[in-house]
Design a protein around this motif. Structure first.
Motif, PDB file in Angstrom:
ATOM      1  N   ARG A  35       0.838  -1.191   0.000  1.00 11.76           N
ATOM      2  CA  ARG A  35       0.000   0.000   0.000  1.00 11.76           C
ATOM      3  C   ARG A  35       0.882   1.254   0.000  1.00 11.76           C
ATOM      4  N   ALA A  36       1.997   1.187   0.739  1.00 11.95           N
ATOM      5  CA  ALA A  36       2.904   2.339   0.801  1.00 11.95           C
ATOM      6  C   ALA A  36       3.461   2.673  -0.590  1.00 11.95           C
ATOM      7  N   GLU A  37       3.711   1.646  -1.392  1.00 10.46           N
ATOM      8  CA  GLU A  37       4.204   1.911  -2.744  1.00 10.46           C
ATOM      9  C   GLU A  37       3.117   2.607  -3.572  1.00 10.46           C
ATOM     10  N   ARG A  38       1.863   2.188  -3.355  1.00 10.32           N
ATOM     11  CA  ARG A  38       0.751   2.835  -4.080  1.00 10.32           C
ATOM     12  C   ARG A  38       0.611   4.289  -3.659  1.00 10.32           C
ATOM     13  N   VAL A  39       0.764   4.540  -2.348  1.00 17.06           N
ATOM     14  CA  VAL A  39       0.678   5.915  -1.852  1.00 17.06           C
ATOM     15  C   VAL A  39       1.819   6.737  -2.449  1.00 17.06           C
ATOM     16  N   ALA A  40       3.006   6.130  -2.503  1.00 17.44           N
ATOM     17  CA  ALA A  40       4.158   6.834  -3.083  1.00 17.44           C
ATOM     18  C   ALA A  40       3.856   7.231  -4.528  1.00 17.44           C
ATOM     19  N   ALA A  41       3.213   6.344  -5.278  1.00 17.23           N
ATOM     20  CA  ALA A  41       2.884   6.650  -6.675  1.00 17.23           C
ATOM     21  C   ALA A  41       1.967   7.861  -6.758  1.00 17.23           C
ATOM     22  N   GLU A  42       0.992   7.932  -5.837  1.00 19.94           N
ATOM     23  CA  GLU A  42       0.070   9.087  -5.838  1.00 19.94           C
ATOM     24  C   GLU A  42       0.812  10.373  -5.494  1.00 19.94           C
ATOM     25  N   VAL A  43       1.716  10.268  -4.521  1.00 22.06           N
ATOM     26  CA  VAL A  43       2.491  11.436  -4.106  1.00 22.06           C
ATOM     27  C   VAL A  43       3.371  11.937  -5.263  1.00 22.06           C
ATOM     28  N   VAL A  44       3.957  10.995  -5.978  1.00 23.14           N
ATOM     29  CA  VAL A  44       4.800  11.375  -7.116  1.00 23.14           C
ATOM     30  C   VAL A  44       3.939  12.029  -8.200  1.00 23.14           C
ATOM     31  N   ARG A  45       2.752  11.456  -8.424  1.00 26.19           N
ATOM     32  CA  ARG A  45       1.880  12.030  -9.443  1.00 26.19           C
ATOM     33  C   ARG A  45       1.462  13.452  -9.058  1.00 26.19           C
ATOM     34  N   ASP A  46       1.167  13.662  -7.775  1.00 25.05           N
ATOM     35  CA  ASP A  46       0.810  15.008  -7.307  1.00 25.05           C
ATOM     36  C   ASP A  46       1.974  15.978  -7.492  1.00 25.05           C
ATOM     37  N   ALA A  47       3.181  15.511  -7.153  1.00 19.05           N
ATOM     38  CA  ALA A  47       4.350  16.384  -7.265  1.00 19.05           C
ATOM     39  C   ALA A  47       4.580  16.771  -8.730  1.00 19.05           C
ATOM     40  N   LEU A  48       4.424  15.813  -9.633  1.00 20.13           N
ATOM     41  CA  LEU A  48       4.563  16.123 -11.061  1.00 20.13           C
ATOM     42  C   LEU A  48       3.475  17.109 -11.480  1.00 20.13           C
ATOM     43  N   GLY A  49       2.250  16.881 -10.980  1.00 19.25           N
ATOM     44  CA  GLY A  49       1.140  17.779 -11.312  1.00 19.25           C
ATOM     45  C   GLY A  49       1.420  19.203 -10.865  1.00 19.25           C
ATOM     46  N   SER A  50       2.017  19.371  -9.683  1.00 15.75           N
ATOM     47  CA  SER A  50       2.347  20.712  -9.174  1.00 15.75           C
ATOM     48  C   SER A  50       3.352  21.404 -10.077  1.00 15.75           C
ATOM     49  N   ALA A  51       4.163  20.600 -10.770  1.00 21.44           N
ATOM     50  CA  ALA A  51       5.153  21.179 -11.685  1.00 21.44           C
ATOM     51  C   ALA A  51       4.546  21.340 -13.082  1.00 21.44           C
ATOM     52  N   GLY A  52       3.247  21.092 -13.196  1.00 22.62           N
ATOM     53  CA  GLY A  52       2.581  21.258 -14.489  1.00 22.62           C
ATOM     54  C   GLY A  52       2.785  20.082 -15.432  1.00 22.62           C
ATOM     55  N   ILE A  53       3.154  18.936 -14.856  1.00 25.42           N
ATOM     56  CA  ILE A  53       3.411  17.757 -15.696  1.00 25.42           C
ATOM     57  C   ILE A  53       2.319  16.717 -15.436  1.00 25.42           C
ATOM     58  N   GLN A  54       1.592  16.380 -16.502  1.00 25.16           N
ATOM     59  CA  GLN A  54       0.553  15.341 -16.386  1.00 25.16           C
ATOM     60  C   GLN A  54       1.210  13.976 -16.406  1.00 25.16           C
ATOM     61  N   SER A  55       0.757  13.104 -15.533  1.00 24.90           N
ATOM     62  CA  SER A  55       1.340  11.766 -15.532  1.00 24.90           C
ATOM     63  C   SER A  55       0.247  10.720 -15.386  1.00 24.90           C
ATOM     64  N   THR A  56       0.599   9.491 -15.681  1.00 22.50           N
ATOM     65  CA  THR A  56      -0.347   8.400 -15.478  1.00 22.50           C
ATOM     66  C   THR A  56       0.294   7.348 -14.587  1.00 22.50           C
ATOM     67  N   VAL A  57      -0.541   6.680 -13.810  1.00 23.54           N
ATOM     68  CA  VAL A  57      -0.066   5.571 -12.987  1.00 23.54           C
ATOM     69  C   VAL A  57      -0.377   4.300 -13.758  1.00 23.54           C
ATOM     70  N   GLU A  58       0.649   3.524 -14.052  1.00 23.39           N
ATOM     71  CA  GLU A  58       0.487   2.305 -14.847  1.00 23.39           C
ATOM     72  C   GLU A  58       0.696   1.079 -13.961  1.00 23.39           C
ATOM     73  N   PRO A  59      -0.367   0.310 -13.719  1.00 22.86           N
ATOM     74  CA  PRO A  59      -0.219  -0.898 -12.903  1.00 22.86           C
ATOM     75  C   PRO A  59       0.402  -2.050 -13.704  1.00 22.86           C
ATOM     76  N   PHE A  60       1.056  -2.935 -13.024  1.00 18.50           N
ATOM     77  CA  PHE A  60       1.615  -4.132 -13.680  1.00 18.50           C
ATOM     78  C   PHE A  60       1.615  -5.268 -12.654  1.00 18.50           C
ATOM     79  N   ARG A  61       1.688  -6.488 -13.160  1.00 25.16           N
ATOM     80  CA  ARG A  61       1.703  -7.641 -12.262  1.00 25.16           C
ATOM     81  C   ARG A  61       3.095  -7.821 -11.667  1.00 25.16           C
ATOM     82  N   ALA A  62       3.134  -8.091 -10.348  1.00 31.48           N
ATOM     83  CA  ALA A  62       4.434  -8.141  -9.678  1.00 31.48           C
ATOM     84  C   ALA A  62       4.377  -9.022  -8.436  1.00 31.48           C
ATOM     85  N   HIS A  63       5.538  -9.392  -7.955  1.00 35.89           N
ATOM     86  CA  HIS A  63       5.658 -10.047  -6.654  1.00 35.89           C
ATOM     87  C   HIS A  63       6.479  -9.124  -5.759  1.00 35.89           C
TER      88      HIS A  63
END
Ligand SMILES: [Zn+2]
Length: 393
Positions: A35-63
């Motif tokens: 869950r912490a990794e998912r939260v980190a992804a949201e935080v990174v997306r927000d930080a990019l958004g604040s810099a005016g950069i649109q981003s997407t979160v891309e899920p993938f299968r993992a262990h």
């Protein structure tokens, strides 16, 4: 301290420091697929958004851990010891399966075991920043946001021997299928016994890490790299490059086996792209760039990117940037690019093959070296500027 160095220390890396503090401080340990990794992804997306950069979160299968595939391989290599000695062919066959899976995993391209174990979800954050003029090239800036887990395997006393220890385990696992042949002579049997001890100890260390290790805050490994990439991306968004399209890849699940970057590479055509990777660039150690990457197999880094970094090292001595000729740490996100024949280079701060606080609970914000982070950011900016001038084409 020279005037240049003072200027560098105070050079703006506020965005980098802010994201590092959030990742390693507010969020803390970021185990792959957690869950912490998912939260980190949201935080990174927000930080990019604040810099005016649109981003997407891309899920993938993992262990969640490299201990899964490599533990299974070590178990296959060790298990024949439980079969009766006369069943040499069966013993050799089980060990052979382990060796074949190891060779596949080590190649970082066709990895059936990792794929089979990937039952959870990891995430990448991906963004594109277009150039002012026509894009003559694409440069992908990579850093992974997940953090690793401690364990005896990463005990600082083992330090620079870690790479050798893993190579030794691989040699042992690849040797064991020859047991039916080796077991015909006494020295051969001794060799098989020694190899099996090595793989059994390897398995024990992987299990120990899963059971007794703790997920670490990863301020240096690798909130620091995320900081550098977000800092540079923000600056580029404010002042776009002339002819270079930038792709930002903040990868998940690197610590589980480069899973995020490998999913990214599988999902699109990256032929001809350049990749700069920042991993563990915020410790008190010399800032370096890799000449060769990989553990089980080794791949040379891109010749032109290397020679650009050589130029930066020579022409900007205040950055204290040095080439490292022998493998440092384990694999990096860039290693997955190199394994596919792509063009990549990694920046990492390390001395004598050791990354300070590597996969240790001591990899905290308090251990973060702001000066190294500033130098890594400056080195990144310099590489980007030169690449935009076509110097790596
Ligand atoms: Zn790392």
């Amino acid at each position: 301290m020279s005037e240049d160095a003072t200027a560098l220390e105070t050079e703006a890396i506020e965005d980098a420091l802010a994201i590092v503090a959030t990742l390693a401080g507010a969020i803390g340990a970021r185990r792959p697929t957690s869950r912490a990794e998912r939260v980190a992804a949201e935080v990174v997306r927000d930080a990019l958004g604040s810099a005016g950069i649109q981003s997407t979160v891309e899920p993938f299968r993992a262990h969640p851990s490299f201990g899964y595939p490599f533990g299974a391989i070590a178990a296959l290599a060790s298990a024949p010891a439980l079969l009766p000695r006369r069943r040499r062919t069966a013993r050799g066959a089980v060990a052979g399966l382990g060796a074949a899976l190891l060779a596949a995993e080590g190649g970082l391209r066709f990895t059936p075991l990792s794929d089979l174990l990937a039952r959870r979800e990891g995430r990448n954050v991906v963004a594109t920043i277009d150039s002012r003029g026509n894009a003559a090239r694409t440069l992908c800036l990579i850093a992974h946001m997940d953090s690793s887990r401690s364990g005896l395997l990463f005990n600082p006393a083992l330090g620079a021997q870690l790479n050798r220890w893993i190579s030794l385990q691989s040699v042992a696992a690849l040797l064991l299928p020859s047991e039916p042949l080796l077991a015909r002579t006494a020295p051969g049997r001794a060799l098989v016994g020694a190899a099996r001890m090595v793989t059994a100890l390897g398995l024990a260390l992987l299990v120990e890490r899963e059971l007794r290790g703790v997920d670490v805050p990863g301020a240096n490994d690798n909130a620091s790299g995320v900081g550098v990439v977000l800092q540079i991306a923000g600056e580029i968004a404010a002042t776009p490059l002339e002819s270079t399209r930038i792709v930002v890849l903040i990868a998940g699940c690197e610590e589980a086996g480069l899973l995020g970057t490998r999913a990214f590479l599988r999902s699109r055509d990256t032929d001809g792209w350049l990749f700069l990777n920042f991993d563990s660039v915020g410790s008190t150690a010399t800032l370096r760039y890799t000449r060769v990457e990989g553990v089980l197999r080794r791949w040379p880094c891109d010749r032109r990117l290397l020679s650009l970094a050589d130029d930066v090292s020579r022409e900007r001595p205040e950055l204290g940037l040095e080439r490292v000729d022998r493998p440092t740490g384990l694999t990096y996100d860039a290693t997955a690019v190199l394994a596919r024949g792509g063009r990549a280079l990694t920046f990492v701060a390390a001395d004598d093959g050791r990354i300070p606080n590597y996969h240790q609970p001591s990899d905290t914000l308090a251990s973060l070296d702001h000066a190294t982070l500033a130098r890594a950011t400056a080195a990144g900016r310099e590489m980007v500027a030169r690449i935009d001038r076509g110097e790596a084409d």
